[in-house]
Design a protein around this motif. Structure first.
Motif, short mmCIF file in Angstrom:
data_model
loop_
_atom_site.label_atom_id
_atom_site.label_comp_id
_atom_site.label_asym_id
_atom_site.label_seq_id
_atom_site.Cartn_x
_atom_site.Cartn_y
_atom_site.Cartn_z
N ARG A 56 6.67 52.96 -13.95
CA ARG A 56 7.52 51.88 -14.44
C ARG A 56 8.11 51.02 -13.33
O ARG A 56 8.75 50.03 -13.59
CB ARG A 56 8.66 52.46 -15.27
CG ARG A 56 8.18 53.18 -16.49
CD ARG A 56 9.34 53.80 -17.22
NE ARG A 56 8.86 54.60 -18.34
CZ ARG A 56 8.78 54.17 -19.58
NH1 ARG A 56 9.16 52.96 -19.88
NH2 ARG A 56 8.34 54.97 -20.52
N SER A 57 7.91 51.42 -12.09
CA SER A 57 8.56 50.67 -11.01
C SER A 57 7.55 49.84 -10.22
O SER A 57 6.37 50.17 -10.14
CB SER A 57 9.27 51.64 -10.05
OG SER A 57 8.33 52.38 -9.31
N TRP A 58 8.06 48.78 -9.63
CA TRP A 58 7.24 47.92 -8.78
C TRP A 58 6.75 48.71 -7.57
O TRP A 58 5.58 48.62 -7.19
CB TRP A 58 8.05 46.70 -8.35
CG TRP A 58 7.43 45.99 -7.19
CD1 TRP A 58 7.84 46.03 -5.90
CD2 TRP A 58 6.28 45.14 -7.20
NE1 TRP A 58 7.03 45.26 -5.12
CE2 TRP A 58 6.05 44.70 -5.90
CE3 TRP A 58 5.42 44.72 -8.21
CZ2 TRP A 58 5.00 43.86 -5.56
CZ3 TRP A 58 4.37 43.88 -7.86
CH2 TRP A 58 4.17 43.46 -6.55
N ILE A 59 7.61 49.50 -6.97
CA ILE A 59 7.24 50.27 -5.78
C ILE A 59 6.12 51.26 -6.11
O ILE A 59 5.15 51.40 -5.37
CB ILE A 59 8.46 50.99 -5.18
CG1 ILE A 59 9.43 49.95 -4.62
CG2 ILE A 59 8.06 51.98 -4.10
CD1 ILE A 59 10.76 50.53 -4.17
N GLY A 60 6.23 51.94 -7.24
CA GLY A 60 5.20 52.88 -7.65
C GLY A 60 3.86 52.20 -7.88
O GLY A 60 2.81 52.69 -7.46
N TRP A 61 3.90 51.06 -8.58
CA TRP A 61 2.67 50.31 -8.83
C TRP A 61 2.07 49.82 -7.52
O TRP A 61 0.86 49.92 -7.30
CB TRP A 61 2.95 49.12 -9.74
CG TRP A 61 1.73 48.28 -9.97
CD1 TRP A 61 0.76 48.49 -10.89
CD2 TRP A 61 1.35 47.11 -9.24
NE1 TRP A 61 -0.20 47.52 -10.78
CE2 TRP A 61 0.13 46.66 -9.77
CE3 TRP A 61 1.93 46.40 -8.18
CZ2 TRP A 61 -0.51 45.53 -9.29
CZ3 TRP A 61 1.28 45.28 -7.71
CH2 TRP A 61 0.07 44.86 -8.26
N HIS A 62 2.91 49.33 -6.62
CA HIS A 62 2.45 48.81 -5.34
C HIS A 62 1.79 49.92 -4.53
O HIS A 62 0.73 49.73 -3.91
CB HIS A 62 3.61 48.19 -4.57
CG HIS A 62 3.18 47.41 -3.38
ND1 HIS A 62 3.06 47.99 -2.14
CD2 HIS A 62 2.83 46.12 -3.24
CE1 HIS A 62 2.65 47.08 -1.28
NE2 HIS A 62 2.51 45.93 -1.93
N ARG A 63 2.38 51.10 -4.51
CA ARG A 63 1.80 52.23 -3.78
C ARG A 63 0.46 52.63 -4.39
O ARG A 63 -0.50 52.94 -3.68
CB ARG A 63 2.76 53.41 -3.78
CG ARG A 63 3.93 53.19 -2.87
CD ARG A 63 4.89 54.35 -2.92
NE ARG A 63 6.03 54.08 -2.06
CZ ARG A 63 7.16 54.75 -2.10
NH1 ARG A 63 7.31 55.74 -2.96
NH2 ARG A 63 8.15 54.44 -1.29
N HIS A 64 0.39 52.66 -5.70
CA HIS A 64 -0.84 53.04 -6.39
C HIS A 64 -1.97 52.06 -6.04
O HIS A 64 -3.08 52.48 -5.70
CB HIS A 64 -0.60 53.06 -7.90
CG HIS A 64 -1.81 53.42 -8.68
ND1 HIS A 64 -2.26 54.72 -8.78
CD2 HIS A 64 -2.67 52.66 -9.40
CE1 HIS A 64 -3.35 54.73 -9.54
NE2 HIS A 64 -3.61 53.50 -9.93
N VAL A 65 -1.70 50.78 -6.12
CA VAL A 65 -2.71 49.76 -5.82
C VAL A 65 -3.10 49.83 -4.35
O VAL A 65 -4.29 49.70 -4.00
CB VAL A 65 -2.19 48.36 -6.20
CG1 VAL A 65 -3.11 47.27 -5.69
CG2 VAL A 65 -2.04 48.26 -7.71
N THR A 66 -2.13 50.05 -3.46
CA THR A 66 -2.43 50.15 -2.04
C THR A 66 -3.35 51.34 -1.75
O THR A 66 -4.31 51.22 -0.98
CB THR A 66 -1.14 50.28 -1.22
OG1 THR A 66 -0.33 49.12 -1.48
CG2 THR A 66 -1.43 50.38 0.26
N LEU A 67 -3.08 52.48 -2.37
CA LEU A 67 -3.93 53.65 -2.16
C LEU A 67 -5.33 53.43 -2.72
O LEU A 67 -6.33 53.83 -2.10
CB LEU A 67 -3.29 54.89 -2.78
CG LEU A 67 -2.08 55.43 -2.03
CD1 LEU A 67 -1.43 56.56 -2.83
CD2 LEU A 67 -2.48 55.93 -0.65
N ALA A 68 -5.44 52.81 -3.88
CA ALA A 68 -6.76 52.53 -4.45
C ALA A 68 -7.54 51.56 -3.56
O ALA A 68 -8.74 51.75 -3.32
CB ALA A 68 -6.63 51.96 -5.86
N ALA A 69 -6.87 50.55 -3.04
CA ALA A 69 -7.54 49.59 -2.16
C ALA A 69 -7.95 50.25 -0.85
O ALA A 69 -9.02 49.95 -0.29
CB ALA A 69 -6.63 48.39 -1.89
N THR A 70 -7.13 51.15 -0.35
CA THR A 70 -7.47 51.87 0.88
C THR A 70 -8.69 52.77 0.66
O THR A 70 -9.57 52.85 1.52
CB THR A 70 -6.27 52.71 1.36
OG1 THR A 70 -5.15 51.84 1.54
CG2 THR A 70 -6.56 53.41 2.66
#
Length: 89
Positions: A56-70
């Motif tokens: 539900r948080s922006w930080i959580g979504w951002h981390r998830h997308v960053t890890l997937a992109a990595t």
């Protein structure tokens, strides 16, 4: 346009506003680059879980997308460094 041998009509058309002296190989590369983008996005969603985030948080979504992109970057570098390991000839 793309007109495969044995077909009655072309299968794909592209319009371009590039200069008339643009080499044909560059035009084909640019026209076919969409396939690479769609393939990478499909891989991100299905194999790397880009669409599995339920936070539900922006930080959580951002981390998830960053890890997937990595992870996508790692797989791309692996494919480029050792094509046989990725199942390519």
């Amino acid at each position: 346009m793309q007109w495969p041998p044995g077909r009655d009509e072309p299968t794909d058309y592209w319009l371009s506003d590039l200069p008339a002296d643009t080499p044909l190989t560059e035009l084909v590369r640019l026209a076919k680059s969409r396939w690479r983008i769609e393939h990478d996005y499909r891989e991100l969603k299905t194999a790397l879980g880009l669409d599995h985030f339920e936070g539900r948080s922006w930080i959580g979504w951002h981390r998830h997308v960053t890890l997937a992109a990595t992870a996508q970057l790692f797989l791309t570098q692996l494919r480029l460094a050792d094509p046989k390991a990725a199942g390519q000839t």
